[in-house]
Design a protein around this motif. Structure first.
Motif, short mmCIF file in Angstrom:
data_model
loop_
_atom_site.label_atom_id
_atom_site.label_comp_id
_atom_site.label_asym_id
_atom_site.label_seq_id
_atom_site.Cartn_x
_atom_site.Cartn_y
_atom_site.Cartn_z
N PHE A 240 0.83 -1.33 -0.02
CA PHE A 240 0.13 0.12 -0.22
C PHE A 240 0.74 1.26 0.00
O PHE A 240 1.81 1.15 0.31
N VAL A 241 0.12 2.38 -0.29
CA VAL A 241 0.93 3.61 -0.20
C VAL A 241 0.13 4.40 0.56
O VAL A 241 -0.94 4.28 1.15
N ILE A 242 0.92 5.58 1.05
CA ILE A 242 0.65 6.30 2.20
C ILE A 242 0.45 7.84 1.75
O ILE A 242 1.43 8.54 1.28
N MET A 282 -4.93 7.03 3.73
CA MET A 282 -4.60 8.33 4.10
C MET A 282 -4.54 8.41 5.63
O MET A 282 -5.36 8.24 6.49
N THR A 283 -3.12 8.05 5.94
CA THR A 283 -3.10 7.91 7.35
C THR A 283 -2.90 9.21 8.05
O THR A 283 -2.74 9.06 9.54
N GLU A 284 -2.83 10.22 7.73
CA GLU A 284 -3.07 11.43 8.50
C GLU A 284 -4.04 12.29 7.62
O GLU A 284 -3.78 12.65 6.41
N ALA A 306 -14.93 14.75 3.85
CA ALA A 306 -14.00 14.09 3.34
C ALA A 306 -13.60 12.54 3.64
O ALA A 306 -13.42 11.95 2.67
N TYR A 307 -14.06 12.09 4.65
CA TYR A 307 -14.07 10.74 5.07
C TYR A 307 -14.97 9.97 3.88
O TYR A 307 -14.40 9.15 3.37
N ALA A 308 -16.26 10.37 3.71
CA ALA A 308 -16.98 9.66 2.69
C ALA A 308 -16.51 9.71 1.45
O ALA A 308 -16.61 8.73 0.82
N THR A 309 -16.08 10.69 0.98
CA THR A 309 -15.45 10.96 -0.51
C THR A 309 -14.39 10.01 -0.54
O THR A 309 -14.14 9.32 -1.61
N LEU A 310 -13.40 10.04 0.20
CA LEU A 310 -12.11 9.38 0.41
C LEU A 310 -12.63 7.94 0.14
O LEU A 310 -11.96 7.16 -0.69
N ASP A 319 -7.31 8.48 8.42
CA ASP A 319 -6.83 8.44 10.11
C ASP A 319 -6.89 9.83 10.46
O ASP A 319 -5.91 10.75 10.02
N TRP A 320 -7.84 10.21 11.34
CA TRP A 320 -7.77 11.69 11.91
C TRP A 320 -6.47 12.05 12.37
O TRP A 320 -5.94 11.17 13.38
#
Length: 680
Positions: A240-242, A282-284, A306-310, A319-320
């Motif tokens: 995976f990528v970050i 999306m770890t941050e 943003a969470y829903a779209t991502l 991850d908030w």
């Protein structure tokens, strides 16, 4: 994003107060909002690890039961450790971070105890900046062999492009060579060492986020951008990528589809065979804007959007940043004190002069309720489907449950107006009667639940999150299963062949399949067939298409939609003209582009080149070797006197500066004197 460690004061957990719902009314002249939900426009499935947050070793409350229980209550399913840039100075074996503060009771075992109590999975960031592959492998052995924690996800470093290679050093990096190539070589070494201990783990490599610094930049001596170099070398070894994203505003979710599309395109182009296995995390994530409210309601609305779209675009965790972060710049936002805190929960800290203090320790901030709303709206096993609003003040998202129910999330960003909404459904017939409704409003200290209203109309309070759960009008039994993942082949400028695995039959046999295109939230049927492939025609050159396949049985019963397939058409294989656009240098908000024009047809005496910017955040800065003008999204380029003559086989090169403030999807369709050119 800089992270400031703070000592977190002890305090008693605050009992949540009763719901406080402000009174607001829809103005008589407010235009009703139309939301369209298309159940046939299937997007990504909701992953088990979708809702996540970060823990940091400078937070003394990291391992408390109160923390774990609050995060469990928010539906958090992934916890990241040991905390942002601290990851590159942290040594797990002796629980030290030279140059930083390590709070008591924040060691790895304490973290994992909290992970288990929360009911989440762990994401561990191995130390690249001041660590070694051997140290990381020993951590895997301790976690998964000695302690049997079963930690699946392991990142190699944090924001390692911030090591000074591009001029801005915030990330620790003891390597003499700070290039992306050196980072990638170490990712390979880390992956080999760590997977020798536990072959079942997943390894992640750090990328830059499209249109976010230093994306697009090429450092001295490098063979390309950070992402190109890292993926070219480490691609075969990673799973995976970050990405990290601090957009600095509350209206940026619309950039997400292009952000993820460009990341996937880079993975496919550079990571080698089998790159489709590589996931995106999306770890941050945080809204990243103190002035507009990081822990008040605008931040919560932006978080949910943003969470829903991502997640709808296939990111497997968001991850908030952070569980707790500490007080920052104090402002008033939408009638409430905003503490400039990037955390979900209050740290109970005060400003340096003691004039302002946060609420009691562990008081949830507004974004906490956004994560909680997301966890009840989009549950693992659900699948996102198309949803859109016709007004910018309202955002809409929807998921389809395995039992056939639809959940619809509506976000009203208006500060002072209740907005009436009409909901139109496509591919779904809602049951009559009142749906289940969940609402969070500005300043509320809980999510309110009710059974009220109808499935097709709702009035949204100002600055609110509303989820409605709607049942289908008829029982969803005996229907065909969803067709399998479609694939595409033989893509041209006008056609493509779509193929898919057959759907399982229900109580009646499957008799045909329909191919549907996403057109916003409105579906468009492209054709139907009794077989398992279909040639789609009448497509537009250089256009990105997302399609789904549904099955119909002999009684007219309809299956759920297949997973989505996205592909982009090309330009004509042969044409009287050819164009090549190259990005010659990039600085993260603009670039120098060169366009080579080749005349493959009859001699030309005077030419006009036209193209359109794909996105509203792109524009022409300047141009040379021709006369350049922009009208709306269209760019018109007319020859100068010295280069207007193009004999057969002749070429000319022109240049421009392009500006952008979002993911930079380059134009691909060019016309020369009205003819669509081949784009090379």
């Amino acid at each position: 994003m800089p992270k400031v460690p703070l000592r977190i004061a002890s305090a008693v957990l605050l009992t949540l107060a009763a719901l406080n719902v402000p009174t607001a009314y829809a103005a008589d002249d407010v235009t009703p909002v139309t939301v369209t939900v298309n159940a046939r426009a299937a997007l990504a499935a909701v992953p088990e690890t979708g809702i996540g947050t970060n823990h940091a070793i400078w937070d003394s409350q990291l391992g408390t039961d109160e923390t774990a229980d609050l995060l469990k209550g928010a539906g958090v399913k992934l916890l990241r450790y040991p905390g942002g840039s601290y990851s590159d100075i942290y040594h797990w074996a002796d629980h030290t971070a030279p140059g930083g503060y390590v709070a008591p009771n924040t060691d790895f075992d304490t973290f994992m105890r909290g992970v288990r109590r929360t009911g989440a999975q762990a994401m561990v960031t191995a130390n690249y900046g001041t660590g070694t592959a051997a140290e990381a492998a020993a951590w895997v052995r301790y976690a998964n062999v000695t302690k049997s924690y079963g930690v699946k996800y392991w990142e190699i470093g944090n924001e390692n492009y911030g090591n000074g290679h591009y001029g801005d050093p915030w990330e620790a990096d003891d390597h003499a060579d700070k290039s992306p190539a050196e980072y990638a070589r170490h990712v390979v070494a880390y992956a080999d060492a760590m997977k020798a201990v536990d072959p079942g783990i997943k390894i992640g490599a750090v990328l830059t986020t499209p249109a976010n610094w230093p994306d697009g930049l090429v450092g001295g001596g490098d063979e390309g951008t950070w992402n190109k170099v890292v993926l070219s070398i480490a691609g075969p070894k990673i799973d995976f990528v970050i990405l990290h994203w601090y957009p600095g505003g509350f209206d940026k979710a619309g950039q997400v589809p292009d952000m993820i599309h460009l990341t996937r395109r880079q993975i496919a182009e550079y990571a080698g065979p089998g790159s489709e296995r590589i996931g995106i995390s999306m770890t941050e994530f945080n809204t990243g804007s103190n002035s507009n409210g990081t822990n008040t309601q605008p931040g919560a609305l932006a978080a949910a959007d943003a969470y829903a779209t991502l997640l709808a675009n296939g990111v497997f965790t968001v991850d908030w940043w952070n569980t707790r972060n500490g007080i920052g710049k104090v402002t008033e936002v939408e009638g409430h004190t905003d503490y400039g805190d990037f955390g979900l929960l209050s740290s109970g800290t005060c400003t340096s002069d003691g004039s302002v203090c946060e609420p009691a320790l562990n008081t949830p901030f507004a974004p906490y309720y956004a994560l909680r709303m997301m966890s009840v709206f989009a549950r693992p096993g659900d699948r996102f489907v198309g949803a859109a609003s016709d007004q910018a003040k309202v955002s809409a998202h929807a998921v389809r449950r395995p039992n056939g129910d639809l959940a619809v999330l509506l976000i009203n960003t208006s500060s002072d107006t209740s907005l009436p909404v009409t909901i139109d459904y496509s591919g779904f017939n809602p049951a009559s009667g009142a749906p289940a409704v969940l609402t969070h409003t500005n300043g509320a200290t809980d999510i309110a639940g009710s059974t009220s209203g109808s499935a097709t109309s709702r009035t949204l309070p100002p600055l609110s999150l509303t989820t409605i759960v709607v049942r289908p009008a008829s029982a969803q039994t005996g229907l065909p299963g969803a067709p399998g993942q479609p694939t595409v082949s033989n893509v041209t400028d006008r056609t493509a062949v779509i193929s898919w695995p057959a759907a399982s039959a229900g109580t009646r046999p499957v008799v045909k399949y329909e191919v549907h295109r996403h057109n916003g939230a409105v579906g468009e049927q492209l054709g139907e067939t009794a077989g398992n492939s279909f040639t789609v025609g009448n497509l537009k050159p250089g256009t990105r298409y997302t399609v789904n396949v549904i099955a119909r049985d002999s009684g007219g019963g309809v299956s759920p939609a297949s997973p989505p397939l996205t592909f982009t058409t090309g330009t004509p294989a042969s044409s009287s003209c050819a164009v090549r656009l190259t990005d010659q240098s990039d600085w993260g908000s603009g670039y120098v582009g060169a366009i080579d024009i080749v005349n493959n047809g009859a001699p030309i005496n005077g030419w006009t080149l036209n193209f359109d910017w794909p996105r509203t955040w792109q524009s022409l800065g300047s141009g040379w070797s021709a006369v350049w003008t922009q009208n709306g999204s269209n760019v018109k380029v007319v020859n100068e006197p010295g280069n207007g003559s193009l004999p057969t086989g002749a070429s000319t090169t022109i240049g421009f500066v392009g500006n952008y403030s979002g993911p930079n999807v380059l134009p691909t369709v060019f016309t020369l004197n009205g003819t669509v050119c081949t784009t090379r």
